[in-house]
Design a protein around this motif. Structure first.
Motif, PDB file in Angstrom:
ATOM      1  N   PRO A  74       0.914  -1.251  -0.207  1.00  0.00           N
ATOM      2  CA  PRO A  74       0.011  -0.212   0.173  1.00  0.00           C
ATOM      3  C   PRO A  74       0.997   1.422   0.160  1.00  0.00           C
ATOM      4  CG  PRO A  74       0.084  -0.876   2.233  1.00  0.00           C
ATOM      5  CD  PRO A  74       0.618  -1.961   1.332  1.00  0.00           C
ATOM      6  N   ALA A  75       0.504   2.245  -0.725  1.00  0.00           N
ATOM      7  CA  ALA A  75       1.101   3.561  -0.864  1.00  0.00           C
ATOM      8  C   ALA A  75       1.056   4.286   0.641  1.00  0.00           C
ATOM      9  CB  ALA A  75       0.739   4.330  -2.082  1.00  0.00           C
ATOM     10  N   PRO A  76       2.133   4.822   0.985  1.00  0.00           N
ATOM     11  CA  PRO A  76       1.863   5.640   2.389  1.00  0.00           C
ATOM     12  C   PRO A  76       1.032   6.844   2.013  1.00  0.00           C
ATOM     13  CG  PRO A  76       4.258   4.732   1.832  1.00  0.00           C
ATOM     14  CD  PRO A  76       3.627   4.728   0.727  1.00  0.00           C
ATOM     15  N   PRO A  77       0.303   7.099   2.833  1.00  0.00           N
ATOM     16  CA  PRO A  77      -0.469   8.483   2.847  1.00  0.00           C
ATOM     17  C   PRO A  77       0.666   9.694   2.961  1.00  0.00           C
ATOM     18  CG  PRO A  77      -0.634   7.901   4.983  1.00  0.00           C
ATOM     19  CD  PRO A  77       0.204   6.731   4.334  1.00  0.00           C
ATOM     20  N   VAL A  78       0.101  10.745   1.925  1.00  0.00           N
ATOM     21  CA  VAL A  78       1.078  11.912   1.981  1.00  0.00           C
ATOM     22  C   VAL A  78      -0.329  13.010   1.953  1.00  0.00           C
ATOM     23  CG1 VAL A  78       2.362  13.493   0.417  1.00  0.00           C
ATOM     24  CG2 VAL A  78       2.573  10.831   0.434  1.00  0.00           C
ATOM     25  N   GLY A  79      -0.179  13.656   3.144  1.00  0.00           N
ATOM     26  CA  GLY A  79      -0.942  14.951   3.264  1.00  0.00           C
ATOM     27  C   GLY A  79      -0.936  16.010   2.273  1.00  0.00           C
ATOM     28  N   ASP A  98       5.038   7.476   5.760  1.00  0.00           N
ATOM     29  CA  ASP A  98       3.721   8.382   6.036  1.00  0.00           C
ATOM     30  C   ASP A  98       4.421   9.724   5.779  1.00  0.00           C
ATOM     31  OD1 ASP A  98       2.498   6.111   6.477  1.00  0.00           O
ATOM     32  OD2 ASP A  98       1.853   6.681   8.494  1.00  0.00           O
ATOM     33  N   HIS A  99       3.855  10.439   4.963  1.00  0.00           N
ATOM     34  CA  HIS A  99       4.023  11.771   4.505  1.00  0.00           C
ATOM     35  C   HIS A  99       5.405  12.110   4.493  1.00  0.00           C
ATOM     36  CE1 HIS A  99      -0.127  12.065   6.233  1.00  0.00           C
ATOM     37  NE2 HIS A  99       0.353  11.495   7.207  1.00  0.00           N
ATOM     38  N   HIS A 100       6.233  11.107   3.743  1.00  0.00           N
ATOM     39  CA  HIS A 100       7.583  11.293   3.697  1.00  0.00           C
ATOM     40  C   HIS A 100       8.508  11.107   4.967  1.00  0.00           C
ATOM     41  CE1 HIS A 100       6.111  11.490  -0.454  1.00  0.00           C
ATOM     42  NE2 HIS A 100       5.905  12.960  -0.468  1.00  0.00           N
TER      43      HIS A 100
END
Length: 493
Positions: A238-243, A318-320
């Motif tokens: 799964p791709a990490p979330p990026v806000g 998450d969010h890099h």
């Protein structure tokens, strides 16, 4: 032959892992990771959905577990080694005084390194500890070769000289992964369970026991045994979330901070890191199953209360961001399970609790289960009433924080909303965790949410009032004050 009488108090097993995210349970619907044994604990016990590490790195998180105190009281609000542990009341000591046979296996991360902190015995593996690895300025008693029991066993069992970095992987390299290079039985995760089961053999059977099995993994290095890495290496991750609040241009350049790393990472290297991280968790899950089987074989499973959690999470892109110390869910939220196999304490099996809990609640929970008085210094609360289906008066929120240089931060969350304040810049963030659990939409600038932001800010102003750093004098938050990883009342080395 007269049978040995069983203790009338429950045995206590505290299982902690290091750097496991709160969402990495298949019982919570994770799309990739498999945790069948922990899922069984959740289905037969009580799952706490909103559990947080108030200070999400190893040392301060463990201070909360050992003392039951908030970070303001235990004094560790960031990561700093070599600060003595001299607390008057610590969990293993209170249990030992009450007649428990106490044992820790694995990671303690206290100082001095061999400080028993009230345990009768510690079989130690803290992982790679920088301060006792240095060849200069380290007393012989602090040097890793004198402190690390696992490493001594590893050298003996492998039959040749072994060290913790022989694979070439650093202990904080959250994006580097490769399979474990020796037999699986020599992995530190297996070792911790082997030593824990051996304690069951040699414990005093006339006393109840408190066993803390404290794993180092899934903290880096990401080195699962080959069979576990093979389970995940070819899966789509799964791709990490990026806000929408993330500075993408800065992420391209990156910031290899020793506390938390910020960089945009995509493709094979990220996928391999995720695969190895999830593989370590499944490996842990299998070994926890082995430990539960050991309890059963020794006839003590149904007399034992089991609590499972992690000291903090892992951002894993998450969010890099990678590693820990930041207030986002991947770092601050932890898995938390309470299981009573013998149904001795009236826990509501197969239930979930949404109230916000934290690591300082562990000490009063275990002490109450043992019928041991809870010291006045303890600021956490026993989770037994919540786990029994009662509706006790409960905290409205958790206050968390961590020094992290320019990213030094504080957060307030009730499990539904999270407010974040970065103490060096004054930047605020606000997230609706119910609608946006991955914290992708920052609502702090929304007029619609202004009153909510102000209410949470007021809570933080109150929490920080008169703190020695000068963050608040009771009416406003004051940015730019120098953050200190250790508060003055416990001293600095």
């Amino acid at each position: 032959m007269k049978m040995q009488k069983k203790p009338n108090k429950p045995n206590l097993l505290l299982i902690t892992v290091d750097q496991m995210r709160g969402d990495c349970l298949s019982a919570l619907g994770h799309p990739v990771v498999e945790t069948p044994n922990l899922d069984a604990l959740a289905h037969r016990g009580v799952l706490f959905r909103n559990a947080y590490s108030a200070t999400p790195s190893c040392i301060p998180a463990r201070a909360a577990i050992f003392t039951g105190m908030s970070q303001r009281s235990h004094g560790r609000v960031g990561y700093q080694d070599r600060v003595p542990w001299t607390y008057e009341h610590m969990l293993p000591e209170e249990l030992a005084k009450a007649g428990y046979h106490t044992q820790c296996v694995g990671k303690m991360h206290v100082y001095p390194t061999r400080n028993l902190c009230g345990f009768h015995n510690v079989v130690l593996h803290d992982g790679y500890m920088h301060y006792n690895r240095y060849k200069h300025g380290v007393a012989a008693a602090e040097h890793f070769d004198a402190c690390d029991d696992y490493l001594r066993d590893l050298k003996r069992q492998a039959g040749f000289d072994q060290d913790l970095l022989d694979s070439g992987m650093d202990c904080n390299a959250s994006t580097v992964a490769r399979p474990w290079h020796l037999a699986e039985s020599l992995h530190p995760t297996n070792w911790a369970v082997t030593e824990s089961i051996d304690f069951l053999r040699r414990r005093d059977p006339s006393k109840p026991f408190f066993l803390w099995t404290s794993f180092v993994r899934p903290h880096p290095p990401f080195d699962p045994p080959q069979v576990y890495f093979d389970m995940y290496k070819d899966l789509e991750m799964p791709a990490p979330p990026v806000g929408d609040w993330v500075d993408e241009e800065s992420a391209m350049h990156g910031d290899p901070s020793p506390v938390t790393a910020f960089r945009k990472l995509e493709g094979r290297r990220l996928s391999r890191a995720q695969a190895a991280y999830y593989a370590l968790i499944t490996h842990l899950d299998d070994q926890i199953g082995r430990l539960l089987n050991g309890l059963n074989e020794h006839g003590v499973l149904n007399d034992t209360l089991i609590l499972f959690t992690s000291d903090h999470g892992e951002l894993m892109g998450d969010h890099h961001y990678f590693r820990k110390s930041l207030p986002y869910e991947g770092s601050a939220k932890v898995p938390f399970l309470l299981y009573d196999p013998g149904a001795n304490l009236g826990l509501q099996r197969g239930t979930t609790v949404d109230r916000v809990v934290e690591l300082r609640d562990i000490m009063p929970t275990l002490l109450e289960a043992a019928g041991v008085p809870i010291p006045e210094s303890v600021e956490g609360a026993s989770l037994l009433p919540l786990a029994q289906g009662q509706a006790p008066a409960w905290r409205e929120y958790v206050h968390g924080e961590h020094t992290a240089g320019p990213l030094s931060n504080h957060y307030i969350t009730d499990g539904r909303t999270k407010y974040i304040w970065f103490s060096q810049t004054g930047r605020e963030q606000l997230f609706d965790l119910t609608a946006d659990p991955q914290e992708c939409a920052d609502l702090s600038g929304s007029a619609e949410h202004a009153s909510l932001r102000e209410a949470f800010r007021a809570r933080l102003i109150e929490e920080l009032q008169d703190r020695e750093e000068g963050y608040s004098h009771g009416t406003e938050l004051i940015a730019g004050r120098t953050p200190r990883p250790v508060l003055a009342h416990i001293g600095q080395h």
